[in-house]
Design a protein around this motif. Structure first.
Motif, short mmCIF file in Angstrom:
data_model
loop_
_atom_site.label_atom_id
_atom_site.label_comp_id
_atom_site.label_asym_id
_atom_site.label_seq_id
_atom_site.Cartn_x
_atom_site.Cartn_y
_atom_site.Cartn_z
N LEU A 114 3.32 1.23 -3.40
CA LEU A 114 3.09 1.34 -4.80
C LEU A 114 2.07 2.47 -4.99
O LEU A 114 1.43 3.12 -4.01
N ILE A 115 1.96 3.20 -6.04
CA ILE A 115 1.03 4.30 -6.37
C ILE A 115 -0.41 3.74 -6.29
O ILE A 115 -0.64 2.78 -6.64
N ALA A 116 -1.10 4.46 -5.68
CA ALA A 116 -2.43 4.03 -5.40
C ALA A 116 -3.31 3.96 -6.82
O ALA A 116 -2.94 5.01 -7.54
N PRO A 117 -4.19 3.29 -7.22
CA PRO A 117 -4.73 3.04 -8.38
C PRO A 117 -5.70 4.12 -8.39
O PRO A 117 -6.15 4.75 -7.34
N GLY A 118 -6.21 4.49 -9.50
CA GLY A 118 -7.10 5.41 -9.72
C GLY A 118 -8.63 4.82 -9.29
O GLY A 118 -8.56 3.82 -8.53
N ALA A 119 -9.55 5.45 -9.73
CA ALA A 119 -11.09 5.21 -9.30
C ALA A 119 -11.15 3.55 -9.52
O ALA A 119 -11.21 3.21 -10.63
N ALA A 120 -11.40 2.97 -8.57
CA ALA A 120 -11.83 1.58 -8.66
C ALA A 120 -13.30 1.53 -8.00
O ALA A 120 -13.55 1.35 -6.94
N GLY B 101 -16.66 16.74 -12.00
CA GLY B 101 -15.45 15.87 -12.06
C GLY B 101 -15.81 14.34 -11.45
O GLY B 101 -15.00 13.78 -11.57
N ARG B 102 -16.52 14.44 -10.57
CA ARG B 102 -17.04 13.04 -9.70
C ARG B 102 -17.66 12.11 -10.72
O ARG B 102 -18.26 12.35 -11.56
N GLU B 103 -17.57 11.03 -10.08
CA GLU B 103 -18.28 9.89 -10.72
C GLU B 103 -19.27 9.36 -9.68
O GLU B 103 -19.14 9.07 -8.82
N ASP C 240 -18.66 9.94 -4.54
CA ASP C 240 -17.57 10.59 -4.00
C ASP C 240 -17.51 10.43 -2.45
O ASP C 240 -17.76 11.49 -1.72
N ALA D 298 0.67 -1.09 -0.03
CA ALA D 298 0.10 0.17 0.02
C ALA D 298 0.77 1.19 0.11
O ALA D 298 0.66 2.23 -0.61
#
Lengths: 198, 225, 157
Positions: free
Chosen positions: C15-21, C98-100, C121, C12
């Motif tokens: 590593l670079i945290a992934p984008g929106a999962a 910009g939010r999903e 969000d 954790a």
């Protein structure tokens, strides 16, 4: 202070705290708060979030102290709590909608972007800039190390694990811990010195 | 203990990993062996270099308020627990919590973060309260728990709440058979609902600093935080 | 045990945290299975402001909007999305801020209410809606006002 002494003292403090001795609990907090902050910061890379974790961790400790059986050291138990809180936090952050890049900078949400300068407020800008530079050098220096060396260095220097804990975690003999740690420190020093000289 | 033995023990000695008895022996041996002392110094420098580097990457932080903060939060959680146990059904109003407590929490909250970001006491207190006590509801006239209000405009969703439970650490989840919402720390989430057919369900999600505040007391019965 | 935990932490941390999962799992109220249940869920994305008037495109919602959001008089339509979902199906929509948004049709419960789970969000919630009913999600700032999401859910026939 040698590890054994510290463990004994911790145990005594825990016992008193469980009985309701607030002073003992306070001592535990003050003894480990900086360490907790360092560990949390190492994972979440954000000063505000790390602060939240510090508080969350000790609240949790207070609630669950009666359940702490003492089959591990207090520090190991605390360490687990902190790491779990950080992992939860990272998971929740990843689950939230994609963070607007600008938004992230504005809120100092540097989960991946490392420390932001704006959020602490007590550092002088110069110091903060120096620190940022140091972080960059260190990241590079760490990358030059082998995985084993990097791992043991972080576990020891950031997380403060004892030789015994290192041996258990990495599943190696204590003698191996010592030699690996020695070489890790040596290589790290060589590497970082090289970067700092640039 | 001869010098060779001592040398192998120097690193654990420096790291504080030796049993007190053994450590004492090493100390004694050191006093008689300048070569060993030099080596210890080398080791120490090597280690301190790494340790200092790591410490230096952590931003300066004022931890003096941590203990007080922890105790305040525990007190708040305990108080909220006591309050919530006494409340049935839907209406968990902020008036139920002693105003003094909220003010105190607000002050402490601001204090703790005074070096880090400005937080208005009220919203901060609300955030903490929301976190620890559950999702705060504001709504119009209460119905007794379990009573369903029906009829009226078929286009409006209905809600009744009759349960409340604590979710994972750091989250509070309010579960009813109708609505479940999760509140995260630092945000205030409130569900406004209505049991008459005049007012639709709104899931409010207000984040401090965004310039949107809860609607305050108005004829539709929604109370502000 | 400690080893796994630390490995996870290192992963954790390093590593670079992934984008929106998008992960749509939280405990959801049990839904009674209705064979082949399908719901039409409409979402209208609205910009609410303290001044202004109601967009003509929102005429149908005007009354409800003004009742639900006293203090706001301006409502303009930013976007709309219609989805026809079977149980467990989710639909995503990128919002103006910009939010999903992700919403899922959970199912129909014993009393005939449709369960809709929404995630946007950091807010996760399951709302129980009457067939043909409407509910809102509001409160995130946008420009000089806020975003209001109007959901309408109807069983497909």
């Amino acid at each position: 202070m040698a590890n054994q002494e510290r463990k004994h003292e911790d145990q005594a403090l825990v016992e008193r705290a469980v009985q309701g001795d607030q002073k003992a609990f306070r001592q535990l907090v003050e003894r480990y708060q900086r360490k907790v902050y360092t560990i949390a910061y190492g994972i979440v890379r954000n000063p505000d979030a790390a602060m939240d974790v510090v508080q969350d961790a000790f609240v949790k400790v207070h609630r669950h102290l009666p359940n702490f059986k003492g089959d591990s050291s207090f520090y190991t138990w605390l360490y687990r709590i902190v790491v779990n809180l950080c992992i939860d936090r990272k998971r929740r952050a990843a689950r939230a909608a994609e963070v607007d890049y600008d938004d992230a900078l504005a809120h100092g949400d540097g989960f991946t972007n490392g420390p932001t300068l704006a959020s602490t407020g007590i550092e002088s800008p110069l110091k903060a800039a120096q620190r940022k530079e140091l972080v960059e050098h260190m990241d590079k220096a760490l990358e030059t190390l082998s995985d084993d060396h990097r791992e043991i260095l972080l576990l020891r220097e950031v997380d403060g694990l004892s030789y015994e804990e290192l041996a258990e975690t990495l599943d190696i003999a204590k003698g191996t811990v010592m030699s690996r740690l020695f070489h890790a420190r040596k290589n790290f020093q060589k590497s970082l010195t090289r970067y700092l000289k640039k | 203990m001869n010098c060779n033995e001592v040398k192998t023990l120097l690193m654990p000695f420096h790291d504080g990993e030796l049993d007190p008895a053994v450590a004492a022996e090493v100390e004694t041996a050191l006093s008689g062996c300048p070569e060993c002392q030099v080596e210890l110094e080398e080791l120490s420098r090597l280690h301190t270099f790494a340790a200092d580097a790591f410490t230096a990457t952590v931003p300066e932080v004022d931890l003096s308020g941590v203990y007080d903060g922890v105790m305040a939060r525990i007190a708040a959680e305990d108080a909220a627990e006591a309050t919530s146990n006494a409340i049935e059904g839907v209406r968990v109003q902020r008036e139920d919590a002693a105003p003094g407590l909220i003010d105190r929490i607000g002050t402490w909250f601001s204090e703790l973060f005074r070096l880090q970001r400005p937080v208005t006491a009220f919203v901060a207190a609300a955030a903490v309260a929301a976190l620890v006590a559950g999702v705060w509801f504001s709504g119009s006239q209460s119905t007794s728990p379990g009573e369903r209000v029906d009829g009226g405009d078929p286009g409006i969703a209905k809600i009744d709440n009759n349960g409340k439970r604590r979710g994972r650490e750091g989250e509070v989840s309010v579960t009813s058979s109708r609505v479940e919402a999760i509140a995260d720390k630092g945000e205030v989430k409130v569900i406004t609902f209505d049991d008459s057919d005049d007012e639709p369900i709104v899931l409010w999600h207000v984040v401090e600093g965004e310039g949107v505040s809860m609607p305050n007391g108005s004829s539709n019965g929604t109370k502000g935080l | 045990m400690l080893k796994t935990l630390i490995t996870a932490a290192l992963t954790a941390g390093l590593l670079i945290a992934p984008g929106a999962a998008f992960a749509g799992t939280s405990a959801e109220p049990a839904a009674v299975r209705m064979a082949n249940a399908r719901a039409d869920i409409d979402v209208v994305v609205i910009h609410a402001t303290k001044d202004g008037e109601v967009d003509r495109a929102l005429a149908g919602l005007a009354k409800t909007l003004t009742r639900a959001f006293k203090g706001y008089s301006g409502f303009s339509k930013l976007d709309e999305s219609k989805a026809s979902l079977t149980e467990g199906d989710a639909h995503q929509l990128r919002l103006a801020n910009g939010r999903e948004l992700s919403y899922k049709f959970v199912g129909v419960d014993r009393d005939g209410f449709l369960q809709v789970h929404i995630e946007v969000d950091g807010l996760r919630s399951t709302v129980r809606v009457k067939d043909g009913g409407t509910f809102f999600q509001a409160g995130r700032g946008y420009k000089d006002g806020m975003i209001v999401l109007a959901f309408k859910a109807r069983l497909a026939r």
